[in-house]
Motif scaffolding. Structure first.
Motif, PDB file in Angstrom:
ATOM      1  N   GLU A  40      35.919 -10.045 -25.144  1.00 16.03           N
ATOM      2  CA  GLU A  40      34.817 -10.355 -24.579  1.00 16.03           C
ATOM      3  C   GLU A  40      33.721  -9.554 -24.799  1.00 16.03           C
ATOM      4  OE1 GLU A  40      33.069 -12.254 -20.246  1.00 16.03           O
ATOM      5  OE2 GLU A  40      35.243 -11.953 -20.747  1.00 16.03           O
ATOM      6  N   LEU A  41      32.314  -9.833 -24.919  1.00 11.83           N
ATOM      7  CA  LEU A  41      31.559  -8.915 -25.126  1.00 11.83           C
ATOM      8  C   LEU A  41      31.057  -8.357 -23.808  1.00 11.83           C
ATOM      9  CD1 LEU A  41      29.067 -10.731 -27.853  1.00 11.83           C
ATOM     10  CD2 LEU A  41      30.705  -8.760 -28.029  1.00 11.83           C
ATOM     11  N   GLY A  42      30.642  -7.218 -23.789  1.00 11.86           N
ATOM     12  CA  GLY A  42      30.098  -6.296 -22.600  1.00 11.86           C
ATOM     13  C   GLY A  42      30.366  -4.977 -22.665  1.00 11.86           C
ATOM     14  N   GLU A  43      30.288  -4.293 -21.518  1.00 11.00           N
ATOM     15  CA  GLU A  43      30.452  -2.826 -21.789  1.00 11.00           C
ATOM     16  C   GLU A  43      31.753  -2.306 -22.337  1.00 11.00           C
ATOM     17  OE1 GLU A  43      29.438  -0.167 -18.842  1.00 11.00           O
ATOM     18  OE2 GLU A  43      27.501  -0.956 -18.279  1.00 11.00           O
ATOM     19  N   PRO A  44      31.878  -1.288 -23.260  1.00 10.59           N
ATOM     20  CA  PRO A  44      33.053  -1.208 -24.134  1.00 10.59           C
ATOM     21  C   PRO A  44      34.207  -0.730 -23.164  1.00 10.59           C
ATOM     22  CG  PRO A  44      31.588   0.596 -24.691  1.00 10.59           C
ATOM     23  CD  PRO A  44      30.765  -0.667 -23.685  1.00 10.59           C
ATOM     24  N   THR A  50      19.665   2.798 -19.911  1.00 13.63           N
ATOM     25  CA  THR A  50      20.146   1.611 -20.215  1.00 13.63           C
ATOM     26  C   THR A  50      21.660   1.233 -20.087  1.00 13.63           C
ATOM     27  OG1 THR A  50      20.915   2.234 -22.574  1.00 13.63           O
ATOM     28  CG2 THR A  50      18.484   1.833 -22.049  1.00 13.63           C
ATOM     29  N   THR A  51      22.237   0.169 -20.298  1.00 18.34           N
ATOM     30  CA  THR A  51      23.403   0.020 -20.384  1.00 18.34           C
ATOM     31  C   THR A  51      24.162   0.199 -22.100  1.00 18.34           C
ATOM     32  OG1 THR A  51      23.091  -2.466 -21.048  1.00 18.34           O
ATOM     33  CG2 THR A  51      23.208  -2.178 -18.946  1.00 18.34           C
ATOM     34  N   PHE A  52      25.527   0.204 -22.036  1.00 16.56           N
ATOM     35  CA  PHE A  52      25.985   0.557 -23.380  1.00 16.56           C
ATOM     36  C   PHE A  52      25.937  -0.687 -24.034  1.00 16.56           C
ATOM     37  CE2 PHE A  52      28.195   4.582 -22.347  1.00 16.56           C
ATOM     38  CZ  PHE A  52      28.016   5.044 -23.549  1.00 16.56           C
ATOM     39  N   ARG A  53      25.429  -0.754 -25.371  1.00 19.50           N
ATOM     40  CA  ARG A  53      25.257  -1.691 -26.305  1.00 19.50           C
ATOM     41  C   ARG A  53      25.592  -1.440 -27.519  1.00 19.50           C
ATOM     42  NH1 ARG A  53      19.053  -3.058 -25.461  1.00 19.50           N
ATOM     43  NH2 ARG A  53      18.693  -3.192 -23.020  1.00 19.50           N
ATOM     44  N   GLU A  54      26.245  -2.431 -28.350  1.00 14.25           N
ATOM     45  CA  GLU A  54      26.789  -1.873 -29.521  1.00 14.25           C
ATOM     46  C   GLU A  54      25.444  -1.899 -30.375  1.00 14.25           C
ATOM     47  OE1 GLU A  54      30.091  -3.604 -32.743  1.00 14.25           O
ATOM     48  OE2 GLU A  54      29.531  -4.940 -31.259  1.00 14.25           O
ATOM     49  N   THR A  55      25.869  -0.924 -31.487  1.00 10.40           N
ATOM     50  CA  THR A  55      24.589  -0.613 -32.176  1.00 10.40           C
ATOM     51  C   THR A  55      24.966  -0.382 -33.723  1.00 10.40           C
ATOM     52  OG1 THR A  55      22.851   1.144 -32.469  1.00 10.40           O
ATOM     53  CG2 THR A  55      24.989   2.023 -31.985  1.00 10.40           C
ATOM     54  N   HIS A  56      24.069  -0.169 -34.546  1.00 12.88           N
ATOM     55  CA  HIS A  56      24.424  -0.115 -36.177  1.00 12.88           C
ATOM     56  C   HIS A  56      25.005   1.203 -36.334  1.00 12.88           C
ATOM     57  CE1 HIS A  56      22.297  -3.614 -36.948  1.00 12.88           C
ATOM     58  NE2 HIS A  56      21.314  -3.465 -36.040  1.00 12.88           N
ATOM     59  N   ALA A  57      26.314   1.104 -36.820  1.00 12.45           N
ATOM     60  CA  ALA A  57      26.940   2.580 -36.870  1.00 12.45           C
ATOM     61  C   ALA A  57      26.233   3.472 -38.055  1.00 12.45           C
ATOM     62  CB  ALA A  57      28.272   2.426 -37.239  1.00 12.45           C
ATOM     63  N   ALA A  58      25.745   2.635 -39.123  1.00 13.55           N
ATOM     64  CA  ALA A  58      25.119   3.151 -40.052  1.00 13.55           C
ATOM     65  C   ALA A  58      23.707   4.063 -39.581  1.00 13.55           C
ATOM     66  CB  ALA A  58      24.651   2.037 -41.466  1.00 13.55           C
ATOM     67  N   ALA A  59      23.159   3.636 -38.605  1.00 12.86           N
ATOM     68  CA  ALA A  59      21.984   4.284 -38.122  1.00 12.86           C
ATOM     69  C   ALA A  59      22.256   5.686 -37.440  1.00 12.86           C
ATOM     70  CB  ALA A  59      21.385   3.476 -36.952  1.00 12.86           C
ATOM     71  N   TRP A  60      23.475   5.877 -37.052  1.00 10.93           N
ATOM     72  CA  TRP A  60      23.625   7.306 -36.432  1.00 10.93           C
ATOM     73  C   TRP A  60      24.647   8.117 -37.393  1.00 10.93           C
ATOM     74  CZ3 TRP A  60      20.481   9.147 -33.040  1.00 10.93           C
ATOM     75  CH2 TRP A  60      19.722   7.939 -32.310  1.00 10.93           C
ATOM     76  N   HIS A  93      27.605   8.282 -40.953  1.00  4.70           N
ATOM     77  CA  HIS A  93      27.780   7.807 -42.348  1.00  4.70           C
ATOM     78  C   HIS A  93      29.200   6.971 -42.649  1.00  4.70           C
ATOM     79  CE1 HIS A  93      24.833  10.635 -43.800  1.00  4.70           C
ATOM     80  NE2 HIS A  93      25.407  11.708 -43.246  1.00  4.70           N
ATOM     81  N   ARG A  94      29.435   6.170 -41.385  1.00  3.28           N
ATOM     82  CA  ARG A  94      30.444   5.660 -40.980  1.00  3.28           C
ATOM     83  C   ARG A  94      30.098   4.185 -40.790  1.00  3.28           C
ATOM     84  NH1 ARG A  94      35.335   8.138 -39.530  1.00  3.28           N
ATOM     85  NH2 ARG A  94      36.089   6.195 -39.457  1.00  3.28           N
ATOM     86  N   PRO A  95      29.576   3.402 -41.688  1.00  2.00           N
ATOM     87  CA  PRO A  95      29.045   1.996 -41.447  1.00  2.00           C
ATOM     88  C   PRO A  95      30.354   1.162 -40.654  1.00  2.00           C
ATOM     89  CG  PRO A  95      29.077   2.189 -43.641  1.00  2.00           C
ATOM     90  CD  PRO A  95      29.467   3.490 -43.321  1.00  2.00           C
ATOM     91  N   GLU A  96      31.465   1.399 -41.131  1.00  2.00           N
ATOM     92  CA  GLU A  96      32.526   0.482 -40.757  1.00  2.00           C
ATOM     93  C   GLU A  96      32.880   0.670 -39.345  1.00  2.00           C
ATOM     94  OE1 GLU A  96      34.880   4.151 -41.596  1.00  2.00           O
ATOM     95  OE2 GLU A  96      32.979   3.191 -42.241  1.00  2.00           O
ATOM     96  N   ILE A  97      32.732   1.633 -38.533  1.00  2.00           N
ATOM     97  CA  ILE A  97      33.310   1.977 -37.495  1.00  2.00           C
ATOM     98  C   ILE A  97      32.427   1.011 -36.324  1.00  2.00           C
ATOM     99  CG2 ILE A  97      33.985   4.041 -37.897  1.00  2.00           C
ATOM    100  CD1 ILE A  97      31.738   5.175 -36.244  1.00  2.00           C
ATOM    101  N   GLU A  98      33.020   0.641 -35.093  1.00  2.00           N
ATOM    102  CA  GLU A  98      32.060   0.152 -34.000  1.00  2.00           C
ATOM    103  C   GLU A  98      31.696   1.399 -33.245  1.00  2.00           C
ATOM    104  OE1 GLU A  98      35.448  -2.198 -32.182  1.00  2.00           O
ATOM    105  OE2 GLU A  98      33.864  -4.021 -32.274  1.00  2.00           O
ATOM    106  N   LEU A  99      30.361   1.171 -32.931  1.00  2.00           N
ATOM    107  CA  LEU A  99      29.411   2.423 -32.151  1.00  2.00           C
ATOM    108  C   LEU A  99      28.762   1.632 -31.023  1.00  2.00           C
ATOM    109  CD1 LEU A  99      29.065   5.330 -32.432  1.00  2.00           C
ATOM    110  CD2 LEU A  99      26.982   4.787 -33.702  1.00  2.00           C
ATOM    111  N   PHE A 100      28.724   2.217 -29.801  1.00  2.00           N
ATOM    112  CA  PHE A 100      27.991   2.018 -28.661  1.00  2.00           C
ATOM    113  C   PHE A 100      27.221   3.073 -28.493  1.00  2.00           C
ATOM    114  CE2 PHE A 100      31.893  -0.348 -29.106  1.00  2.00           C
ATOM    115  CZ  PHE A 100      31.434  -1.585 -28.695  1.00  2.00           C
TER     116      PHE A 100
END
Length: 287
Positions: free
Chosen positions: A280-284, A228-238, A240-247
């Motif tokens: 702009e949104l896209g690959e980080p 897949t391509t890199f996509r932003e995901t829910h940090a809380a899913a992976w 204990h830091r829900p505030e960070i940006e996670l791809f």
């Protein structure tokens, strides 16, 4: 192959031992010739075959005057190459104590060992460190890395270094500056994971199902093979830091085996002089 084992004596750090051995080898333009290296360092025979009950074995005496290496190829020849290098590490690292009267017997778990607590764990971790530094030194490995992390690099690395995909991913997580983690799963359940320096602790554990709000769960459930391509995901899913940006990026292979690469953006908050514009949104691209 003419190699000098005496030149390697009294080197107890596995990375330094591999570096000294590469100094003897000189420039290597293709995959490291691990069998020839072993035979040039008092290993009398290297046997690669389908074995039951172990991944690798070093048959030797306590003083390690010579030895025989057995490597299981059940999981592929590339995995066997790493096993040979691992057993050679036991042979050359003089402080390693044999685990039986016949030498060393190593399991699949030993091949992933990174802990350095008890003596047995430390020895397995050091043999793994020697193996990866010998087979994938930074001078050979880093040239195949893209500007940003991507699982497609693993395909290039496998061909260039003749290493398993797992070993390449582990080395990539270790070598790159970005905070990365990798999670291996089968049929939607986590088998094992690693994280690089700076990456937050992972919330899911071994045998847990993939988080339902993750991209990995979606593509594995659908049986979508490929990367897949890199996509932003829910940090809380992976984490204990829900505030960070996670791809998140996932590669799904045969029989619903998958590996997921996580990339965390842990950069500090922009200061007050920032104009507030959003990228702009896209690959980080965090550099």
């Amino acid at each position: 192959m003419a190699l000098d084992r005496i030149d390697l004596a009294d080197i107890h750090a596995p990375d330094r031992l591999a570096t000294r051995l590469h100094a003897q080898l000189g420039p290597v333009t293709s995959a490291v010739p691990i069998v020839e290296i072993a035979l040039g360092l008092d290993i009398s025979d290297v046997r690669i075959d389908n074995f039951d009950g172990f991944e690798g074995m070093l048959l030797t005496d306590r003083v390690r005057s010579d030895g025989v290496i057995l490597a299981n190829c059940r999981h592929g020849d590339q995995r066997a190459r790493f096993t040979i290098a691992h057993e050679l590490g036991h042979f050359l690292l003089e402080r390693h104590e044999v685990s039986s009267e016949t030498g060393f017997r190593c399991t699949t778990r030993d091949m992933r060992e990174t802990r350095e607590g008890r003596r047995e764990l430390r020895q397995e971790a050091e043999a793994n460190r020697f193996a990866i530094e010998l087979l994938a030194p930074s001078s050979m490995f880093d040239r195949h890395l893209s500007c940003d992390p991507h699982l497609r690099d693993v395909q290039h690395l496998r061909r260039a270094l003749d290493l398993s995909g797992e070993a390449c991913i582990r080395r990539m997580v270790e070598r790159r500056d970005e905070p990365l983690a990798a999670i291996w799963s089968h049929e939607g359940r986590i088998r094992y994971s690693i994280r690089g320096d700076g990456f937050p602790h992972l919330a899911p554990k071994k045998n847990d199902p993939l988080p339902k709000i993750s991209q990995a769960f979606d593509v594995v459930s659908k049986g979508v093979r490929g990367i897949t391509t890199f996509r932003e995901t829910h940090a809380a899913a992976w984490t204990h830091r829900p505030e960070i940006e996670l791809f998140e990026q996932t590669r799904v292979g045969r029989d619903r085996h998958a590996v997921t690469l996580l990339w965390a953006d842990l950069s500090p908050e922009a200061d007050d002089e920032d104009d507030g514009a959003l990228p702009e949104l896209g690959e980080p691209g965090f550099r």
